[in-house]
Design a protein around this motif. Sequence first.
Motif, PDB file in Angstrom:
ATOM      1  N   GLU A  61      59.217  12.892  31.770  1.00  0.00           N
ATOM      2  CA  GLU A  61      58.796  13.600  32.978  1.00  0.00           C
ATOM      3  C   GLU A  61      57.277  13.795  32.991  1.00  0.00           C
ATOM      4  N   GLU A 116      51.396   9.468  38.020  1.00  0.00           N
ATOM      5  CA  GLU A 116      51.205   9.704  39.450  1.00  0.00           C
ATOM      6  C   GLU A 116      49.869  10.398  39.724  1.00  0.00           C
ATOM      7  N   GLU A 117      49.548  11.413  38.921  1.00  0.00           N
ATOM      8  CA  GLU A 117      48.296  12.154  39.097  1.00  0.00           C
ATOM      9  C   GLU A 117      47.072  11.257  38.936  1.00  0.00           C
ATOM     10  N   TYR A 155      54.572  12.257  35.615  1.00  0.00           N
ATOM     11  CA  TYR A 155      53.685  13.173  36.318  1.00  0.00           C
ATOM     12  C   TYR A 155      52.227  12.713  36.190  1.00  0.00           C
ATOM     13  N   TYR A 156      51.799  12.451  34.973  1.00  0.00           N
ATOM     14  CA  TYR A 156      50.405  12.073  34.763  1.00  0.00           C
ATOM     15  C   TYR A 156      50.103  10.675  35.282  1.00  0.00           C
TER      16      TYR A 156
END
Length: 124
Positions: free
Chosen positions: A81, A88-89, A85-86
């Motif tokens: 996860e 995408e960021e 997340y990173y």
Amino acid sequence: MTLASNGQTTIIRTERGLTIAGTRITLYDVMDYVTEQYPPKFIRAMLSLTDEQVDSALSYIDAHRTEVEAEYHLVLQETEELRQYYEEENRERTARIAAKPPKPGTEAIRAKLQAERAKLESQA
């Protein structure tokens, strides 16, 4: 927790989870190697542990397999996860960096890396 012959606890619970006492190495780090069926000598070398630390970790895992595996799967899920997340960021930043021209003088190493990547992809 597992007790060593000298009476000290060798596996402790910290904010990071089940950890080998005196180290920052978690049992989940050890589980990465256990699930891939690496021998104890390899685990010891890769994680810079003593024979006693590896033996304690493996004994604890064997004695509490269900609990450790459940926690290990949670750690893997949280890790995935966070990776997503990173990823995408940082998608835009990664794209900007990839769009930049290579630095002068790096052509040879880039060609070598591309050849190795192509070789690996052809083996898969």
